[in-house]
Motif scaffolding. Structure first.
Motif, mmCIF file in Angstrom:
data_model
loop_
_atom_site.group_PDB
_atom_site.id
_atom_site.type_symbol
_atom_site.label_atom_id
_atom_site.label_comp_id
_atom_site.label_asym_id
_atom_site.label_seq_id
_atom_site.Cartn_x
_atom_site.Cartn_y
_atom_site.Cartn_z
ATOM 1 N N ASP A 29 -7.294 28.997 -8.486
ATOM 2 C CA ASP A 29 -8.065 30.236 -8.400
ATOM 3 C C ASP A 29 -8.729 30.592 -9.723
ATOM 4 O O ASP A 29 -9.803 31.188 -9.758
ATOM 5 C CB ASP A 29 -7.173 31.396 -7.927
ATOM 6 C CG ASP A 29 -5.972 31.641 -8.847
ATOM 7 O OD1 ASP A 29 -5.618 30.740 -9.656
ATOM 8 O OD2 ASP A 29 -5.384 32.735 -8.756
ATOM 9 N N ARG A 30 -8.119 30.205 -10.830
ATOM 10 C CA ARG A 30 -8.639 30.590 -12.146
ATOM 11 C C ARG A 30 -9.319 29.444 -12.889
ATOM 12 O O ARG A 30 -9.781 29.627 -14.013
ATOM 13 C CB ARG A 30 -7.496 31.144 -12.997
ATOM 14 C CG ARG A 30 -6.416 30.152 -13.362
ATOM 15 C CD ARG A 30 -5.081 30.814 -13.610
ATOM 16 N NE ARG A 30 -4.581 31.412 -12.403
ATOM 17 C CZ ARG A 30 -3.524 32.216 -12.347
ATOM 18 N NH1 ARG A 30 -2.853 32.499 -13.442
ATOM 19 N NH2 ARG A 30 -3.140 32.747 -11.194
ATOM 20 N N GLY A 66 -16.835 38.414 -9.514
ATOM 21 C CA GLY A 66 -16.010 37.774 -8.504
ATOM 22 C C GLY A 66 -14.923 36.969 -9.190
ATOM 23 O O GLY A 66 -14.458 37.306 -10.278
ATOM 24 N N ASN A 67 -14.552 35.868 -8.582
ATOM 25 C CA ASN A 67 -13.464 35.058 -9.109
ATOM 26 C C ASN A 67 -13.740 34.555 -10.525
ATOM 27 O O ASN A 67 -12.896 34.624 -11.409
ATOM 28 C CB ASN A 67 -13.216 33.875 -8.164
ATOM 29 C CG ASN A 67 -11.867 33.238 -8.398
ATOM 30 O OD1 ASN A 67 -10.854 33.918 -8.469
ATOM 31 N ND2 ASN A 67 -11.850 31.933 -8.539
ATOM 32 N N LYS A 113 -10.958 45.402 -5.907
ATOM 33 C CA LYS A 113 -10.309 44.706 -4.786
ATOM 34 C C LYS A 113 -10.462 45.421 -3.445
ATOM 35 O O LYS A 113 -10.869 44.796 -2.461
ATOM 36 C CB LYS A 113 -8.822 44.489 -5.091
ATOM 37 C CG LYS A 113 -8.531 43.244 -5.906
ATOM 38 C CD LYS A 113 -7.028 43.091 -6.094
ATOM 39 C CE LYS A 113 -6.689 41.851 -6.899
ATOM 40 N NZ LYS A 113 -5.232 41.732 -7.143
ATOM 41 N N TYR A 163 -14.163 37.585 -13.212
ATOM 42 C CA TYR A 163 -12.887 38.212 -13.564
ATOM 43 C C TYR A 163 -12.056 37.310 -14.467
ATOM 44 O O TYR A 163 -11.558 37.737 -15.511
ATOM 45 C CB TYR A 163 -12.069 38.572 -12.326
ATOM 46 C CG TYR A 163 -10.616 38.803 -12.688
ATOM 47 C CD1 TYR A 163 -10.246 39.880 -13.501
ATOM 48 C CD2 TYR A 163 -9.621 37.904 -12.301
ATOM 49 C CE1 TYR A 163 -8.922 40.060 -13.896
ATOM 50 C CE2 TYR A 163 -8.299 38.081 -12.680
ATOM 51 C CZ TYR A 163 -7.960 39.164 -13.476
ATOM 52 O OH TYR A 163 -6.666 39.333 -13.879
ATOM 53 N N TRP A 164 -11.878 36.051 -14.072
ATOM 54 C CA TRP A 164 -10.961 35.200 -14.827
ATOM 55 C C TRP A 164 -11.475 34.896 -16.231
ATOM 56 O O TRP A 164 -10.687 34.839 -17.183
ATOM 57 C CB TRP A 164 -10.660 33.909 -14.059
ATOM 58 C CG TRP A 164 -9.628 34.116 -12.989
ATOM 59 C CD1 TRP A 164 -9.821 34.101 -11.636
ATOM 60 C CD2 TRP A 164 -8.238 34.406 -13.190
ATOM 61 N NE1 TRP A 164 -8.643 34.358 -10.981
ATOM 62 C CE2 TRP A 164 -7.654 34.543 -11.903
ATOM 63 C CE3 TRP A 164 -7.434 34.562 -14.313
ATOM 64 C CZ2 TRP A 164 -6.294 34.827 -11.730
ATOM 65 C CZ3 TRP A 164 -6.084 34.841 -14.143
ATOM 66 C CH2 TRP A 164 -5.529 34.969 -12.865
ATOM 67 N N ASN A 195 -13.484 31.891 -0.124
ATOM 68 C CA ASN A 195 -12.260 31.909 -0.917
ATOM 69 C C ASN A 195 -11.200 31.020 -0.279
ATOM 70 O O ASN A 195 -11.490 30.240 0.632
ATOM 71 C CB ASN A 195 -11.751 33.352 -1.053
ATOM 72 C CG ASN A 195 -11.586 34.047 0.303
ATOM 73 O OD1 ASN A 195 -11.318 33.398 1.312
ATOM 74 N ND2 ASN A 195 -11.745 35.354 0.327
ATOM 75 N N ARG A 221 -10.640 44.895 -12.122
ATOM 76 C CA ARG A 221 -10.259 44.012 -11.009
ATOM 77 C C ARG A 221 -9.528 44.801 -9.926
ATOM 78 O O ARG A 221 -9.833 44.658 -8.725
ATOM 79 C CB ARG A 221 -9.363 42.900 -11.545
ATOM 80 C CG ARG A 221 -8.733 42.005 -10.485
ATOM 81 C CD ARG A 221 -9.728 41.056 -9.897
ATOM 82 N NE ARG A 221 -9.066 39.876 -9.338
ATOM 83 C CZ ARG A 221 -9.690 38.850 -8.814
ATOM 84 N NH1 ARG A 221 -11.007 38.848 -8.778
ATOM 85 N NH2 ARG A 221 -9.037 37.816 -8.331
#
Length: 424
Positions: free
Chosen positions: A194-195, A227-228, A270, A231-232, A153, A266
């Protein structure tokens, strides 16, 4: 007589995909030889002192496939199954992905063979810094630019950038900030990076439905991996009225016929290092039933080779949007095509990440700072442009979308070689 089915590796998959397209476009034989091979395969073994005082030797990889269009570009993943063959496959996919997007980059990939859950944050920092030191001049801001991938990350990238810059003379350190992308915003990162991958998956799904004169409202989807990316893409799809029915990760498979709240899931995951297990807003179901759930869109956003001959017959979605790299093997894809299930290929579907990385790299090189709105606008325009080009090739040549994307990507690389020639 017992027969054993040998599962294809990601490297088998990428090579079969490449050879099929090379035959299709009658790729120049000399260029074909170049693209079949990697340029560099770097393996490093390095010691790290753990919190308990013992020393462990780790194995790290960096495979640089091709750089005819520009510096090598690709993520670093921390995963116990990572090996040189996986890194080779992922590096080749990055070459096609950057070429497809029209970026001045080549393709690379790498990482460390480890399970990050087994190590403390302090240990992961020492591992990341020691790996960076071991790679030395095999990475660089104008040569090979790593980024986050599975289990890495923005914090990982900050450690790598700091370590790399510390090896340079003090007066030059700021010039090397763009050795990695995906950094925290406070240390030169890009607003929205990040998105960007998840946004790209969402946008290509949206554009695919627009091609059919449909919108996302009421469409149902399931996501493998939260994960990233997972989620997005869920965040953006649900904002547009789509319904998240199920989520699967390495620890649990969750289902709710009325829809899973992406934001609540989410927040739940975390503190659990990303695990979705135990979420109260859905019920657990058998993992083997996930692929066969009735839905409009299936989004594999975890690891490679998840859709195979073993489960492709069970898939009920009308669209598979490849958020992960190489999630569908060749036999699985053949079955999906035979069943008229469409696929948005990974090199198009998840290319928002590397496009975002390019914007961050430019921002660092030029000493600029872009706002979130500027970044998302640039990302949407670039992805839409690439999507339309692939859609046009698919329609004009009556091809599946992966073939169309590969033809565009590999033709760009072929053109570059023909214009530049082969040294000497």
């Amino acid at each position: 007589m017992n027969t054993t089915v040998v599962k294809s590796s990601m490297y088998d998959t990428v090579m079969r995909q490449f050879n099929q397209i090379a035959d299709n476009i009658n790729l120049d034989q000399n260029i074909r030889k170049i693209l079949e091979a990697t340029t560099n395969e770097i393996v490093v073994h390095f010691p790290v002192k753990l919190d308990n005082g013992t020393v462990k030797i780790f194995t790290g990889y960096r495979v640089q496939h091709n750089n005819v269009l520009g510096p090598y570009k690709g993520g670093l993943r921390y995963h116990p199954t990572l090996d040189i063959e996986d890194a080779k496959a992922l590096a080749m996919w990055m070459t096609w992905k950057t070429a497809l997007a029209g970026l001045p980059y080549g393709g690379a990939k790498g990482g460390i063979q480890l399970n990050p859950r087994e190590y403390s944050m302090a240990e992961l920092e020492r591992i990341s810094r020691r790996f960076t030191y071991a790679l030395g001049e095999n990475i660089g801001p104008e040569y090979d630019i790593p980024a986050p991938d599975v289990n890495t990350n923005e914090q990982t990238m900050a450690w790598i950038a700091d370590t790399y810059m510390s090896t340079k003379p003090a007066a030059e350190r700021s010039c090397h900030k763009h050795v990695v992308t995906g950094k925290p915003v406070g240390t030169g990162g890009l607003e929205g990076r990040d998105r960007s991958t998840g946004y790209g998956v969402y946008l290509t799904i949206k554009l695919w439905y627009q091609n059919k004169n449909e919108n996302l409202k009421g469409k149902t989807f399931i996501v493998q991996g939260y994960g990233n990316v997972g989620y997005w893409v869920s965040h953006f799809l649900t904002q547009d009225g789509a319904v998240l029915l199920a989520v699967q990760d390495a620890h649990a498979t969750l289902y709710n016929q009325d829809g899973i709240d992406a934001e609540n899931l989410r927040e739940h995951s975390k503190p659990l290092q990303g695990s979705i297990k135990g979420f109260s807003g859905a019920v657990e179901m058998p993992a083997e039933d996930f692929m066969g759930l009735s839905c409009d869109v299936l989004i594999p956003a975890a690891l490679g080779n998840q859709i195979t001959a073993d489960n492709a017959y069970a898939i009920k979605a009308e669209l598979v949007a490849e958020g992960a790299n190489g999630p569908t093997d060749v036999e699985g894809e053949r079955i999906l095509r035979d069943r008229n299930i469409a696929i948005i290929p990974d090199i198009l579907c998840n290319s928002g990440g590397v496009i975002g990385s390019y914007f961050e790299w430019l921002q660092n090189r030029n000493g600029e700072i872009w706002t979130m709105d500027e970044v998302m606008d640039k990302l949407e325009r670039k992805l839409t442009e690439v999507f339309k080009k692939v859609a046009n090739i698919a329609k004009e040549e009556d091809l599946d979308w992966r073939s169309a994307a590969y033809i565009l990507a590999i033709s760009r690389i072929e053109t570059a070689y023909k214009q530049r020639g082969i040294f000497p």
